[in-house]
Design a protein around this motif. Structure first.
Motif, PDB file in Angstrom:
ATOM      1  N   TYR A  71     118.046 -52.631 -19.372  1.00 24.41           N
ATOM      2  CA  TYR A  71     116.735 -53.007 -18.848  1.00 24.41           C
ATOM      3  C   TYR A  71     116.003 -51.743 -18.410  1.00 24.41           C
ATOM      4  O   TYR A  71     116.544 -50.951 -17.643  1.00 24.41           O
TER       5      TYR A  71
ATOM      6  N   ASP B  55     119.213 -61.357 -17.405  1.00 17.83           N
ATOM      7  CA  ASP B  55     117.751 -61.324 -17.334  1.00 17.83           C
ATOM      8  C   ASP B  55     117.271 -61.779 -15.948  1.00 17.83           C
ATOM      9  O   ASP B  55     116.381 -61.159 -15.359  1.00 17.83           O
TER      10      ASP B  55
ATOM     11  N   PHE C 227     118.069 -59.017 -13.323  1.00 19.77           N
ATOM     12  CA  PHE C 227     117.134 -57.889 -13.354  1.00 19.77           C
ATOM     13  C   PHE C 227     115.758 -58.306 -12.848  1.00 19.77           C
ATOM     14  O   PHE C 227     115.107 -57.558 -12.111  1.00 19.77           O
TER      15      PHE C 227
ATOM     16  N   ARG D 134     115.178 -55.700 -10.136  1.00 22.62           N
ATOM     17  CA  ARG D 134     114.411 -54.613 -10.762  1.00 22.62           C
ATOM     18  C   ARG D 134     114.864 -53.216 -10.311  1.00 22.62           C
ATOM     19  O   ARG D 134     114.048 -52.385  -9.910  1.00 22.62           O
TER      20      ARG D 134
END
Length: 105
Positions: A8, A64, A67, A71
């Motif tokens: 990511y 997903d 993240f 982040r």
């Protein structure tokens, strides 16, 4: 065993001292998560080694979501799994990040 890798981009640096953090224990129905600081131009890499072969789409959805909620970047996360459910994976990832960051973000 199956090995999956997810990367990511665009995470914010996960600031903490530069020590790796381990959460969990590999055992029946469980997993361990290792979080390590690694310079990756703001990227996070998650490597999964699992005994549950064929669940790549589910792993993708869990990673997903992780993240999207955190982040973080400049991290390598290694997961060793022996069949944990997606909810347990998510909880263990959150526990590992909270420990890595020193108790909270």
């Amino acid at each position: 065993m199956e090995r999956l890798t997810f990367t990511y981009a665009g995470g914010r640096p996960a600031t903490r001292n530069a020590k790796a953090t381990l959460a969990g224990v590999v055992g029946s129905g469980n997993l361990e998560v290792l979080v390590e600081p690694v310079a990756q131009d703001g990227a996070m890499t998650i490597e999964v080694t699992t005994a549950a072969v064929g669940f790549g789409r589910i792993w993708q959805a869990v990673m997903d979501d992780f993240f999207a909620r955190h982040r973080l970047g400049d991290l390598r996360i290694s997961i060793n799994d022996v069949g944990a459910t997606p909810a347990v994976v998510s909880l263990r990832l959150d526990q590992a990040i909270e420990t890595y960051l020193g108790g909270g973000q």
